[in-house]
Each structure stands twice: as C-alpha cells, then as structure tokens.
Design a protein around this motif. Sequence first.
Motif, PDB file in Angstrom:
ATOM      1  N   ARG A  74      -3.851 -10.426  -4.185  1.00  0.00           N
ATOM      2  CA  ARG A  74      -3.522  -9.693  -5.233  1.00  0.00           C
ATOM      3  C   ARG A  74      -2.244  -8.946  -5.212  1.00  0.00           C
ATOM      4  O   ARG A  74      -2.347  -7.687  -5.558  1.00  0.00           O
ATOM      5  CB  ARG A  74      -4.645  -9.041  -5.787  1.00  0.00           C
ATOM      6  N   THR A  75      -1.328  -9.489  -4.614  1.00  0.00           N
ATOM      7  CA  THR A  75       0.132  -8.819  -4.432  1.00  0.00           C
ATOM      8  C   THR A  75       1.252  -9.994  -5.116  1.00  0.00           C
ATOM      9  O   THR A  75       0.843 -11.121  -5.070  1.00  0.00           O
ATOM     10  CB  THR A  75       0.454  -8.657  -3.011  1.00  0.00           C
ATOM     11  N   VAL A  76       2.392  -9.578  -5.204  1.00  0.00           N
ATOM     12  CA  VAL A  76       3.423 -10.489  -5.649  1.00  0.00           C
ATOM     13  C   VAL A  76       3.904 -11.049  -4.433  1.00  0.00           C
ATOM     14  O   VAL A  76       4.047 -12.142  -4.283  1.00  0.00           O
ATOM     15  CB  VAL A  76       4.615  -9.578  -6.355  1.00  0.00           C
ATOM     16  N   GLY A  77       4.368 -10.280  -3.231  1.00  0.00           N
ATOM     17  CA  GLY A  77       4.591 -10.755  -2.076  1.00  0.00           C
ATOM     18  C   GLY A  77       3.578 -11.454  -1.375  1.00  0.00           C
ATOM     19  O   GLY A  77       2.390 -11.178  -1.495  1.00  0.00           O
ATOM     20  N   TYR A  78       3.857 -12.397  -0.518  1.00  0.00           N
ATOM     21  CA  TYR A  78       2.658 -12.992   0.163  1.00  0.00           C
ATOM     22  C   TYR A  78       3.358 -13.351   1.652  1.00  0.00           C
ATOM     23  O   TYR A  78       2.804 -14.260   2.193  1.00  0.00           O
ATOM     24  CB  TYR A  78       2.258 -14.333  -0.594  1.00  0.00           C
ATOM     25  N   SER A  97       1.119 -12.329 -10.447  1.00  0.00           N
ATOM     26  CA  SER A  97       2.487 -11.809 -10.890  1.00  0.00           C
ATOM     27  C   SER A  97       1.892 -10.792 -11.791  1.00  0.00           C
ATOM     28  O   SER A  97       0.909 -11.163 -12.759  1.00  0.00           O
ATOM     29  CB  SER A  97       3.142 -13.081 -11.763  1.00  0.00           C
ATOM     30  N   TYR A  98       2.088  -9.576 -11.805  1.00  0.00           N
ATOM     31  CA  TYR A  98       1.664  -8.386 -12.724  1.00  0.00           C
ATOM     32  C   TYR A  98       2.813  -7.899 -13.383  1.00  0.00           C
ATOM     33  O   TYR A  98       3.920  -8.208 -13.151  1.00  0.00           O
ATOM     34  CB  TYR A  98       1.065  -7.431 -12.013  1.00  0.00           C
ATOM     35  N   THR A  99       2.497  -7.030 -14.421  1.00  0.00           N
ATOM     36  CA  THR A  99       3.522  -6.452 -15.149  1.00  0.00           C
ATOM     37  C   THR A  99       4.757  -6.000 -14.578  1.00  0.00           C
ATOM     38  O   THR A  99       4.529  -5.172 -13.607  1.00  0.00           O
ATOM     39  CB  THR A  99       2.965  -5.231 -16.109  1.00  0.00           C
ATOM     40  N   ALA A 230      11.345  -2.535  -2.831  1.00  0.00           N
ATOM     41  CA  ALA A 230      11.020  -4.155  -2.611  1.00  0.00           C
ATOM     42  C   ALA A 230      10.300  -4.281  -1.451  1.00  0.00           C
ATOM     43  O   ALA A 230       9.037  -4.363  -1.219  1.00  0.00           O
ATOM     44  CB  ALA A 230      12.391  -4.895  -2.771  1.00  0.00           C
ATOM     45  N   ARG A 231      11.081  -4.219  -0.263  1.00  0.00           N
ATOM     46  CA  ARG A 231      10.314  -4.330   1.043  1.00  0.00           C
ATOM     47  C   ARG A 231      11.143  -3.683   2.135  1.00  0.00           C
ATOM     48  O   ARG A 231      12.424  -3.768   2.060  1.00  0.00           O
ATOM     49  CB  ARG A 231      10.418  -6.101   1.477  1.00  0.00           C
ATOM     50  N   GLY A 232      10.411  -3.141   2.971  1.00  0.00           N
ATOM     51  CA  GLY A 232      11.122  -2.116   4.002  1.00  0.00           C
ATOM     52  C   GLY A 232      11.927  -3.179   4.692  1.00  0.00           C
ATOM     53  O   GLY A 232      13.186  -2.551   5.217  1.00  0.00           O
ATOM     54  N   TYR A 264       0.915   3.291   5.656  1.00  0.00           N
ATOM     55  CA  TYR A 264       0.614   3.362   4.146  1.00  0.00           C
ATOM     56  C   TYR A 264      -0.569   3.219   3.578  1.00  0.00           C
ATOM     57  O   TYR A 264      -1.175   2.156   4.505  1.00  0.00           O
ATOM     58  CB  TYR A 264       1.934   2.783   3.438  1.00  0.00           C
ATOM     59  N   TYR A 265      -1.321   3.673   2.738  1.00  0.00           N
ATOM     60  CA  TYR A 265      -2.626   3.901   2.241  1.00  0.00           C
ATOM     61  C   TYR A 265      -3.773   4.159   3.256  1.00  0.00           C
ATOM     62  O   TYR A 265      -4.686   3.976   2.839  1.00  0.00           O
ATOM     63  CB  TYR A 265      -2.864   2.226   1.788  1.00  0.00           C
ATOM     64  N   LYS A 266      -3.104   5.110   4.017  1.00  0.00           N
ATOM     65  CA  LYS A 266      -4.090   5.829   4.970  1.00  0.00           C
ATOM     66  C   LYS A 266      -3.723   7.238   5.055  1.00  0.00           C
ATOM     67  O   LYS A 266      -2.585   7.526   4.531  1.00  0.00           O
ATOM     68  CB  LYS A 266      -3.961   5.244   6.463  1.00  0.00           C
ATOM     69  N   PRO A 291       4.753   6.297  -0.737  1.00  0.00           N
ATOM     70  CA  PRO A 291       4.015   5.377   0.161  1.00  0.00           C
ATOM     71  C   PRO A 291       3.898   4.024  -0.587  1.00  0.00           C
ATOM     72  O   PRO A 291       2.531   3.573  -0.690  1.00  0.00           O
ATOM     73  CB  PRO A 291       2.787   6.139   0.525  1.00  0.00           C
ATOM     74  N   HIS A 292       4.850   3.213  -0.992  1.00  0.00           N
ATOM     75  CA  HIS A 292       4.623   2.078  -1.638  1.00  0.00           C
ATOM     76  C   HIS A 292       3.573   1.789  -2.818  1.00  0.00           C
ATOM     77  O   HIS A 292       2.462   1.224  -2.803  1.00  0.00           O
ATOM     78  CB  HIS A 292       4.089   0.915  -0.621  1.00  0.00           C
ATOM     79  N   THR A 293       4.018   2.824  -3.818  1.00  0.00           N
ATOM     80  CA  THR A 293       3.064   3.179  -4.902  1.00  0.00           C
ATOM     81  C   THR A 293       3.788   2.693  -6.189  1.00  0.00           C
ATOM     82  O   THR A 293       3.242   2.895  -7.213  1.00  0.00           O
ATOM     83  CB  THR A 293       2.682   4.532  -4.912  1.00  0.00           C
ATOM     84  N   ALA A 294       4.979   2.087  -6.064  1.00  0.00           N
ATOM     85  CA  ALA A 294       5.757   1.528  -7.169  1.00  0.00           C
ATOM     86  C   ALA A 294       4.833   0.614  -8.110  1.00  0.00           C
ATOM     87  O   ALA A 294       4.869   0.760  -9.487  1.00  0.00           O
ATOM     88  CB  ALA A 294       6.875   1.067  -7.040  1.00  0.00           C
ATOM     89  N   PHE A 295       3.836   0.068  -7.503  1.00  0.00           N
ATOM     90  CA  PHE A 295       2.953  -1.014  -8.211  1.00  0.00           C
ATOM     91  C   PHE A 295       1.771  -0.322  -9.057  1.00  0.00           C
ATOM     92  O   PHE A 295       1.303  -1.025  -9.762  1.00  0.00           O
ATOM     93  CB  PHE A 295       2.566  -2.071  -7.170  1.00  0.00           C
ATOM     94  N   PHE A 296       1.497   1.190  -8.736  1.00  0.00           N
ATOM     95  CA  PHE A 296       0.175   1.375  -8.748  1.00  0.00           C
ATOM     96  C   PHE A 296       0.045   2.271 -10.234  1.00  0.00           C
ATOM     97  O   PHE A 296       0.041   3.260 -10.582  1.00  0.00           O
ATOM     98  CB  PHE A 296       0.138   2.410  -7.929  1.00  0.00           C
ATOM     99  N   ASP A 303      -3.977  -6.454 -13.876  1.00  0.00           N
ATOM    100  CA  ASP A 303      -3.454  -7.663 -13.587  1.00  0.00           C
ATOM    101  C   ASP A 303      -3.842  -8.333 -12.225  1.00  0.00           C
ATOM    102  O   ASP A 303      -4.192  -9.356 -12.005  1.00  0.00           O
ATOM    103  CB  ASP A 303      -2.002  -7.649 -13.982  1.00  0.00           C
ATOM    104  N   MET A 304      -3.538  -7.557 -11.248  1.00  0.00           N
ATOM    105  CA  MET A 304      -3.845  -8.007  -9.945  1.00  0.00           C
ATOM    106  C   MET A 304      -5.170  -8.402  -9.692  1.00  0.00           C
ATOM    107  O   MET A 304      -5.285  -9.538  -8.984  1.00  0.00           O
ATOM    108  CB  MET A 304      -3.529  -6.789  -8.969  1.00  0.00           C
ATOM    109  N   VAL A 305      -6.022  -7.670 -10.225  1.00  0.00           N
ATOM    110  CA  VAL A 305      -7.684  -8.094 -10.001  1.00  0.00           C
ATOM    111  C   VAL A 305      -7.920  -9.286 -10.921  1.00  0.00           C
ATOM    112  O   VAL A 305      -8.373 -10.320 -10.374  1.00  0.00           O
ATOM    113  CB  VAL A 305      -8.499  -7.022 -10.354  1.00  0.00           C
TER     114      VAL A 305
HETATM  115  C1  COI Z   1       3.246  -6.673  -4.209  1.00  0.00           C
HETATM  116  O1  COI Z   1       2.582  -6.886  -4.997  1.00  0.00           O
HETATM  117  O2  COI Z   1       4.063  -7.514  -3.575  1.00  0.00           O
HETATM  118  C2  COI Z   1       3.515  -5.058  -3.792  1.00  0.00           C
HETATM  119  O3  COI Z   1       4.471  -4.681  -3.024  1.00  0.00           O
HETATM  120  C3  COI Z   1       2.459  -4.354  -3.968  1.00  0.00           C
HETATM  121  C4  COI Z   1       1.406  -4.438  -2.973  1.00  0.00           C
HETATM  122  C5  COI Z   1       1.990  -3.902  -1.590  1.00  0.00           C
HETATM  123  C6  COI Z   1       0.118  -3.702  -3.297  1.00  0.00           C
END
Ligand code: COI
Length: 317
Positions: A74-78, A97-99, A230-232, A264-266, A291-296, A303-305
């Motif tokens: 449930r992420t864009v990146g895989y 793909s979310y908003t 985007a990505r570290g 992150y997320y801890k 902490p990687h919260t731009a998506f939140f 959308d993710m779920v």
């Molecule tokens: C993604 O959806 O690829 C993100 O970067 C957000 C995810 C780490 C929760």
Amino acid sequence: MKIAVYSCREDEIHLFEKYGKEYGAELVISALPPTKETAHLAEGCQAVDIITTPVGRDLIDIWNGYGIKAISTRTVGYEHVDHEYAASLGISVSNVSYTPHTVAEYTVMAMLMSIRKMKAILTRFIGQDFSLKDIRGKELCNMTVGVIGTGKIGETVIKNLSGFGCRILAYDVYQKDSVREYAEYCSLDTLYQESDLITLHTPALPETCGMINKNTISSMKDGVILINMARGVLVNTADLIEALEKGKVAAAALDVVEGESAIYYKDFKYRPVGHHQMAILQAMPNVIMTPHTAFFTDEAVGDMVRYSIEHCVKNAT
Ligand code: COI
C-alpha cells in the motif's frame, strides 16, 4: 478470498474493515510487520497486504509455500519488495497510486518554509527571541524552481507552483504536454545550473540513486535550496552535509533520508536514534526534517487501503 494484512496501524483498522467488506474479502489483520516469524499469519490466505517493510526471497518462499498469489504494497514505491523473484514464482506484486496532492502540497509547504527560514523562526519563538536578525526570507515568485520527475506528484507540484508566478524548469525522461503548459522541460544540467530551488520527485532506481552528490551539487547555483520528499537514496547525505556546511546549499527540506527505514515510524523519545548523519542535519537551523510523513493525509491513507485490497482481490482470484 482471504488476505493477510501486515503492519496495520490503528488509524487504518476501520478502513480495512470498511474496504474488506466492500470487496468481499476476509482479512487477517495484524500490527506486526511481515517477517519470517510472522509469515505464518498468511497461511490459508491467497494474498498479503504490506507497507514499507522489506520483503526478500526467504519470506516470499514461505508465502509461496502457502499458495500466496499476490503481494500488494500500500505504497507508491515498491523497491522494498523483491518483485522480480516473486514474479519468477508467479506471484504478482502490485503497488498503489494515491492522491498526488498529499505529497505535492507538502512539497510546496516545505519550499515556503525553507525560503522563509521557518525552522529558525519557530525555534527562536519558543526561546522568546523575537528579533529579526538572520531570518529575512525570499519570495518564491522571483525564483526559478527545478522539478526533477514529472510523474503524478511532480506534475501536481508544478501545477500548484504555477499560482506563485515563479519560473518552473522540469526534467524527466518521459515528457508530458500537460506539464509543458506550466513548465519548461530542459536537460538535467540546465536545471541544476539555473534553479534557485530544486525538488526531487523521481523513484529510487539504479540510475537515480545518489544523483544529488558532490559533482551535481557543484554544478548548482551558490545558495541553492534542495527539497527531497521522494526517496532518501537519491541524495548522497555526506555530500549534502558538506555542501550545507560550506554554504553552497543554503537550505534543505528532507522528508526522507538514507537509512531511514530503521528509525522512521518508531518512537525514540527515550533512547538514542543512532543515525549520525540525521543528527547533524537536524542540528542545522536551515534544514527541515520530517519522518516520511508527506503521504500522511486522510485522503491518501484511504486510497492506500482501498486500492491495496482491490489489487489483492483482482490479482489473487
Ligand atoms: C510511498 O507510498 O511510496 C511512500 O513513500 C509512503 C510510504 C512510505 C508510506
């Protein structure tokens, strides 16, 4: 059909219940991440729903033994899933793909916060320092902004920026007419040389890892501002730190950083984080870290779920 949902946060539970019902799927919901120790939760399921935890061959082998047909992140990146190996076993791997507005709006916020020196202003206010020394900012409308990556998020950033009146340069290997309405495509070299502010919206690929490094930074304007939502791994962190210390890079806003997956997320309130580069960056008044919260946002998490369940149902039945 039955889906094992891993790493389910509290704020996602009601969404899984809602969309599980809507798509007619039975869910095994767990807060635990997918590991060899928790692989058994997927026994009897046809699909697994994961988020950011790396999934390698060992785990895929176990799931394959259970007859898992689909892995849905449930992420864009895989890049955290060994999708080539999964595919070789006939297991489909899908992302969602979310908003794009969630990351695009956050990016514009980070740009404005950086050019208006908001970290310094807010931290000084806490210490009751209301002086104006060193906090004079700049106006976005007079700047050239370089957007690297014009997929959905990059394009939305460009549309959002178009209201500010700044000049917008764009770079992508795939160019779009819809982007040309608001931005000028150019080479990466030109973008580096002419931008006052550079924002990254490209995936982590072998050819993009470390693209922001000593060499590329040296070709940028003195006092450039870097934004990475985007990505570290796109940024060589040691080189960025050096450039910030020398003043070549005037400011940075980083929602992502190399090595973030362990932290992150801890909650590290009462224990050492142990990420030395992050500590150096976080101590700088001109670096904003989140902490990687731009998506939140409510919209994106919904959308993710929803789409992760939809993909499990589509790909495993
Ligand atoms: C993604 O959806 O690829 C993100 O970067 C957000 C995810 C780490 C929760």
